[in-house]
Scaffold this motif. Sequence first.
Motif, PDB file in Angstrom:
ATOM      1  N   VAL A  95      39.547  29.267  46.345  1.00  0.00           N
ATOM      2  CA  VAL A  95      39.006  28.532  45.192  1.00  0.00           C
ATOM      3  C   VAL A  95      37.788  29.307  44.697  1.00  0.00           C
ATOM      4  N   TYR A  96      37.771  29.606  43.380  1.00  0.00           N
ATOM      5  CA  TYR A  96      36.643  30.313  42.765  1.00  0.00           C
ATOM      6  C   TYR A  96      35.692  29.313  42.119  1.00  0.00           C
ATOM      7  N   ALA A  97      34.430  29.296  42.579  1.00  0.00           N
ATOM      8  CA  ALA A  97      33.412  28.420  41.992  1.00  0.00           C
ATOM      9  C   ALA A  97      32.225  29.288  41.569  1.00  0.00           C
ATOM     10  N   VAL A 127      44.590  34.611  28.014  1.00  0.00           N
ATOM     11  CA  VAL A 127      43.357  35.202  27.448  1.00  0.00           C
ATOM     12  C   VAL A 127      42.190  34.613  28.238  1.00  0.00           C
ATOM     13  N   PHE A 128      41.489  35.440  28.981  1.00  0.00           N
ATOM     14  CA  PHE A 128      40.485  34.887  29.901  1.00  0.00           C
ATOM     15  C   PHE A 128      39.399  35.912  30.200  1.00  0.00           C
ATOM     16  N   ASN A 129      38.407  35.497  31.005  1.00  0.00           N
ATOM     17  CA  ASN A 129      37.322  36.361  31.480  1.00  0.00           C
ATOM     18  C   ASN A 129      36.719  37.201  30.337  1.00  0.00           C
ATOM     19  N   CYS A 130      35.985  36.537  29.472  1.00  0.00           N
ATOM     20  CA  CYS A 130      35.475  37.209  28.276  1.00  0.00           C
ATOM     21  C   CYS A 130      34.036  37.708  28.446  1.00  0.00           C
ATOM     22  N   ASN A 172      35.609  48.508  43.510  1.00  0.00           N
ATOM     23  CA  ASN A 172      34.415  47.895  42.956  1.00  0.00           C
ATOM     24  C   ASN A 172      34.626  47.163  41.628  1.00  0.00           C
ATOM     25  N   LYS A 173      34.370  45.850  41.641  1.00  0.00           N
ATOM     26  CA  LYS A 173      34.488  45.010  40.432  1.00  0.00           C
ATOM     27  C   LYS A 173      33.179  44.283  40.197  1.00  0.00           C
ATOM     28  N   ASP A 174      33.166  43.423  39.181  1.00  0.00           N
ATOM     29  CA  ASP A 174      32.004  42.566  38.910  1.00  0.00           C
ATOM     30  C   ASP A 174      30.732  43.390  38.756  1.00  0.00           C
ATOM     31  N   ALA A 218      41.416  29.495  35.557  1.00  0.00           N
ATOM     32  CA  ALA A 218      42.754  29.680  36.140  1.00  0.00           C
ATOM     33  C   ALA A 218      43.451  30.941  35.615  1.00  0.00           C
ATOM     34  N   ASP A 219      42.689  31.963  35.323  1.00  0.00           N
ATOM     35  CA  ASP A 219      43.205  33.255  34.807  1.00  0.00           C
ATOM     36  C   ASP A 219      44.155  33.041  33.623  1.00  0.00           C
ATOM     37  N   LYS A 220      43.831  32.044  32.778  1.00  0.00           N
ATOM     38  CA  LYS A 220      44.738  31.675  31.694  1.00  0.00           C
ATOM     39  C   LYS A 220      44.024  31.528  30.352  1.00  0.00           C
ATOM     40  N   LEU A 257      34.343  33.717  51.437  1.00  0.00           N
ATOM     41  CA  LEU A 257      35.217  34.909  51.431  1.00  0.00           C
ATOM     42  C   LEU A 257      34.575  36.107  50.737  1.00  0.00           C
ATOM     43  N   LYS A 258      33.977  35.866  49.590  1.00  0.00           N
ATOM     44  CA  LYS A 258      33.288  36.934  48.857  1.00  0.00           C
ATOM     45  C   LYS A 258      32.492  36.362  47.692  1.00  0.00           C
ATOM     46  N   VAL A 259      31.548  37.148  47.219  1.00  0.00           N
ATOM     47  CA  VAL A 259      30.780  36.775  46.021  1.00  0.00           C
ATOM     48  C   VAL A 259      30.799  37.958  45.050  1.00  0.00           C
ATOM     49  N   TYR A 290      37.704  39.850  25.127  1.00  0.00           N
ATOM     50  CA  TYR A 290      38.373  39.062  26.180  1.00  0.00           C
ATOM     51  C   TYR A 290      39.561  39.811  26.761  1.00  0.00           C
ATOM     52  N   ARG A 291      39.864  39.469  27.990  1.00  0.00           N
ATOM     53  CA  ARG A 291      41.005  40.075  28.679  1.00  0.00           C
ATOM     54  C   ARG A 291      42.282  39.361  28.244  1.00  0.00           C
ATOM     55  N   ALA A 292      43.316  40.136  27.919  1.00  0.00           N
ATOM     56  CA  ALA A 292      44.557  39.528  27.435  1.00  0.00           C
ATOM     57  C   ALA A 292      45.755  40.083  28.196  1.00  0.00           C
ATOM     58  N   GLU A 330      40.323  45.287  32.579  1.00  0.00           N
ATOM     59  CA  GLU A 330      40.126  43.854  32.854  1.00  0.00           C
ATOM     60  C   GLU A 330      38.642  43.466  32.844  1.00  0.00           C
ATOM     61  N   ASP A 331      38.407  42.192  32.707  1.00  0.00           N
ATOM     62  CA  ASP A 331      37.098  41.552  32.926  1.00  0.00           C
ATOM     63  C   ASP A 331      35.921  42.311  32.310  1.00  0.00           C
ATOM     64  N   PRO A 332      35.876  42.414  30.966  1.00  0.00           N
ATOM     65  CA  PRO A 332      34.757  43.118  30.336  1.00  0.00           C
ATOM     66  C   PRO A 332      33.441  42.356  30.468  1.00  0.00           C
ATOM     67  N   ASP A 339      47.613  30.720  35.680  1.00  0.00           N
ATOM     68  CA  ASP A 339      48.303  31.854  36.310  1.00  0.00           C
ATOM     69  C   ASP A 339      47.797  32.068  37.732  1.00  0.00           C
ATOM     70  N   VAL A 340      46.511  31.817  37.960  1.00  0.00           N
ATOM     71  CA  VAL A 340      45.960  31.751  39.322  1.00  0.00           C
ATOM     72  C   VAL A 340      45.225  30.406  39.383  1.00  0.00           C
ATOM     73  N   ASN A 341      45.690  29.516  40.230  1.00  0.00           N
ATOM     74  CA  ASN A 341      45.131  28.160  40.251  1.00  0.00           C
ATOM     75  C   ASN A 341      43.728  28.110  40.859  1.00  0.00           C
ATOM     76  N   ASN A 342      42.965  27.114  40.438  1.00  0.00           N
ATOM     77  CA  ASN A 342      41.640  26.829  41.016  1.00  0.00           C
ATOM     78  C   ASN A 342      40.636  27.965  40.830  1.00  0.00           C
ATOM     79  N   VAL A 343      40.463  28.346  39.582  1.00  0.00           N
ATOM     80  CA  VAL A 343      39.513  29.428  39.292  1.00  0.00           C
ATOM     81  C   VAL A 343      38.582  29.041  38.145  1.00  0.00           C
ATOM     82  N   VAL A 344      37.269  29.092  38.382  1.00  0.00           N
ATOM     83  CA  VAL A 344      36.289  29.205  37.288  1.00  0.00           C
ATOM     84  C   VAL A 344      35.568  30.523  37.542  1.00  0.00           C
ATOM     85  N   PHE A 345      35.538  31.374  36.517  1.00  0.00           N
ATOM     86  CA  PHE A 345      35.080  32.752  36.696  1.00  0.00           C
ATOM     87  C   PHE A 345      34.140  33.126  35.550  1.00  0.00           C
ATOM     88  N   PRO A 346      32.817  32.838  35.694  1.00  0.00           N
ATOM     89  CA  PRO A 346      31.871  33.113  34.601  1.00  0.00           C
ATOM     90  C   PRO A 346      31.655  34.606  34.384  1.00  0.00           C
TER      91      PRO A 346
HETATM   92  C1  BMA Z   1      39.148  38.408  40.659  1.00  0.00           C
HETATM   93  C2  BMA Z   1      39.393  39.165  39.376  1.00  0.00           C
HETATM   94  C3  BMA Z   1      39.364  38.249  38.188  1.00  0.00           C
HETATM   95  C4  BMA Z   1      40.161  36.984  38.400  1.00  0.00           C
HETATM   96  C5  BMA Z   1      39.840  36.365  39.737  1.00  0.00           C
HETATM   97  C6  BMA Z   1      40.667  35.134  40.040  1.00  0.00           C
HETATM   98  O1  BMA Z   1      39.332  39.238  41.746  1.00  0.00           O
HETATM   99  O2  BMA Z   1      40.636  39.789  39.456  1.00  0.00           O
HETATM  100  O3  BMA Z   1      39.873  38.926  37.086  1.00  0.00           O
HETATM  101  O4  BMA Z   1      39.872  36.087  37.379  1.00  0.00           O
HETATM  102  O5  BMA Z   1      40.019  37.313  40.760  1.00  0.00           O
HETATM  103  O6  BMA Z   1      42.037  35.445  40.125  1.00  0.00           O
END
Ligand code: BMA
Length: 317
Positions: free
Chosen positions: A236-238, A28-31, A142-144, A296-298, A209-211, A44-46, A88-90, A272-279
Amino acid sequence: MQNEALVRYKRNPILLPNESNWWESKAVFNCAVLREDNRIHMLYRAVGEYEKYISRIGYATSTDGYCFDKRKEIAIAPSEEYEKYGIEDPRLVKIGHQTFLSYVVLSDYVSQRPSASTALATTTDFNNYTRLGIITNKGSDNKDVVLFPENISDGIQNLRYLFLHRPSTWVGSKYGVQRPSIWIGEGTSLTNFEKHTLLIKPEQQWEMLKVGAGPPPIKTKQGWLLIYHGVDKDHVYAAGAALLDLNEPTRVIARTKRPILEPKEPYEKNGDVNNVVFPTAAYVMDGKLFVYYGAADKVCCLATVDLENFLDYVLKD
Ligand code: BMA
């Protein structure tokens, strides 16, 4: 100020998977979070399985922003053809009296290969959701996508709707950018953005890599506060922050050089995906900025900071 500008909530994570509820048993993540009077709504995404990895959306509510009660039933399940591989990612935003939800959809809407688009929905009660369809350009992967919480007047014509988005295919000399970047779109309606301006592109090593935009921008005296994520070469997502001009948000006034939050705690480093903080959500309550992020997508987590100190920090960094 210390190394990172945001301070983690001591009792993180604030939301954990529920083994005994099939659709949210794994992650349950990315709320998305919306504060309304005395109630705080969360979507939240489940994830409940890893075979197809189809995401659904759950609902939780809180009165203090720290403690959330989850509803047992799914809030939004994929039902449209364009949602076929998950939602995903509401991100939640209120414009006037209307509540909008932008969310990533995975489908073969574009080709035979699942690719990402972003769709929009509205709700009045967090029980029923009216779908308004896909709002991103076809083929832009297109995301985010986040809407601004209010319209902006151009001084001459009508009010403009604004949104931020991250079209992954808009790279190369034609677009003036080498890596997926944050663009600002303007339009006369929420489903028709016709003008696009490049806003923020990778500059520092931690975002090379990307923003992509995080929560919908927050209006402050110093400008629109934008919290965003950046990805480095090791995936790594910061998180970073920027301030946009209040009247002309295509103008970046300030931007942090260093991450305001980066994976450090075990729940951010391993998942589930290591090294991620995703506000993905933020609001201000009693002078304090609350930032919600997926780790960490968890799991879902929270970090806070005094708003005034934080704005000073963004202006100085
Ligand atoms: C992004 C999205 C997010 C995810 C992040 C880290 O591209 O898919 O949902 O949290 O990657 O894996």
